[in-house]
Write a protein that holds these residues in place. Structure first.
Motif, short mmCIF file in Angstrom:
data_model
loop_
_atom_site.label_atom_id
_atom_site.label_comp_id
_atom_site.label_asym_id
_atom_site.label_seq_id
_atom_site.Cartn_x
_atom_site.Cartn_y
_atom_site.Cartn_z
N THR A 52 0.82 -7.78 1.17
CA THR A 52 0.82 -6.49 0.47
C THR A 52 -0.59 -6.14 -0.01
N VAL A 78 -2.72 -5.00 2.98
CA VAL A 78 -2.42 -3.62 3.36
C VAL A 78 -3.09 -2.65 2.39
N TYR A 79 -3.07 -2.98 1.11
CA TYR A 79 -3.72 -2.10 0.13
C TYR A 79 -5.22 -2.04 0.36
N GLY A 132 -6.08 0.02 3.26
CA GLY A 132 -5.90 1.42 2.92
C GLY A 132 -7.06 2.02 2.15
N GLY A 138 -6.15 5.05 4.54
CA GLY A 138 -5.11 5.12 3.53
C GLY A 138 -4.02 6.12 3.86
N LEU A 192 -1.87 4.87 6.87
CA LEU A 192 -0.89 3.82 6.53
C LEU A 192 0.29 4.40 5.77
N THR A 193 -0.01 5.28 4.83
CA THR A 193 1.08 5.89 4.07
C THR A 193 1.99 6.71 4.96
N VAL A 241 3.19 -0.28 0.96
CA VAL A 241 2.22 0.76 0.57
C VAL A 241 2.48 1.19 -0.87
N VAL A 277 7.02 5.35 -2.13
CA VAL A 277 6.20 4.20 -1.73
C VAL A 277 6.36 3.11 -2.78
#
Length: 278
Positions: free
Chosen positions: A63, A66-67, A70, A76, A79-80, A108, A163
């Motif tokens: 997690t 992924v942040y 982003g 960013g 991905l969202t 996300v 999200v």
């Protein structure tokens, strides 16, 4: 303060306990608590890990990665748009079916504090719950909890973008509450934490509505998906009950079957928005 080796630690619903503290707790137990503990111990989990909560750390790492990805300019929003959940992407009438969003929504987040608070909660719960359940049961709980949160959003807030891992986190809360109750642990603190976290968006909306007079609009403006919280909490409670009732190694097949059946029921509920709203 004294240290205790990993071999002497006893996993519990609220963390790990040294032998001396465990003896003191047992001496102070009520007859009902002793009976519940005997029921749990008579049919222990087939696999219980006393190692570090590696699955918890793995989920936090993925997690967090992924942040961080982003944060790269331009990635960013991409991905969202790929991972965020919206029930429209599950409706044949909309023309686009993307079921992975039921789970990827947990990857996300809307900013540093959002992901930071969710991962902090995951760490505090996971380091106690994962050793009790085992890595793969814990992962199943987390993933199905994310699905349960998304299903609740689809039912109660169709067409709304969401999200975050809140549904999965609340599933951990729900499972910990049920399992803790089953083994006779003091679950009052867990219940209070759940109540505070669940009520928080409604409290904020209430304060905002003082000026506007529109509670529904204020609740939507808060930007916290109470629907995902509710869905995750109920999902986790059901899974916690399944785990509690199928602890013996001989019941492994039954446990797997019940988990699959429950997941199928959750997915089947997605037919309701398709019929009711379109």
């Amino acid at each position: 303060m004294r240290t205790v080796c990993s071999e002497c630690r006893t996993p519990a619903a609220v963390g790990v306990i040294c032998p001396e503290c465990m003896a003191e707790q047992r001496a102070a137990q009520t007859p009902a608590q002793k009976k519940a503990e005997r029921r749990w111990a008579s049919r222990p989990m087939a696999i219980v890990s006393s190692d570090r909560p590696r699955m918890t750390l793995g989920i936090i790492a993925v997690t967090g990665l992924v942040y961080i990805i982003g944060l790269i300019p331009g990635l960013g929003p991409v991905l969202t748009s790929l991972f965020a959940f919206n029930s429209l992407f599950l409706l044949p009438q909309a023309g686009v079916i993307q079921p992975w969003r039921l789970v990827t929504v947990a990857l996300v987040h809307d900013g540093f504090f959002h992901v930071g608070l969710n991962m902090l909660a995951l760490w505090f719960i996971g380091r106690s719950l994962e050793p009790l359940l085992g890595r793969w049961r814990f992962l199943a709980l987390y993933v199905i909890g994310a699905i349960g949160g998304s299903v609740a959003v689809a039912l109660l807030a169709p067409g709304v973008w969401t999200v975050g891992a809140s549904g999965a986190i609340f599933a951990l809360f729900g499972a910990l509450l049920v399992i803790g109750r089953h083994i006779g642990a003091d679950i009052r603190v867990i219940g209070i934490l759940i109540g505070i976290n669940f009520a928080w968006p409604f409290v904020l909306a209430g304060f905002n509505a003082i000026g506007s007079g529109d509670f529904a609009a204020s609740l939507a403006a808060v930007g916290i998906s109470w629907q995902a919280h509710l869905g995750g909490l109920l999902t986790g409670a059901v899974i916690g009950l399944i785990y509690s009732r199928t602890r013996a190694a001989s019941q492994r097949g039954l446990q797997t079957g019940l988990m699959i059946a429950f997941t199928v029921v959750l997915l089947a509920l997605l037919a309701v928005p398709a019929i009711a709203y379109f």
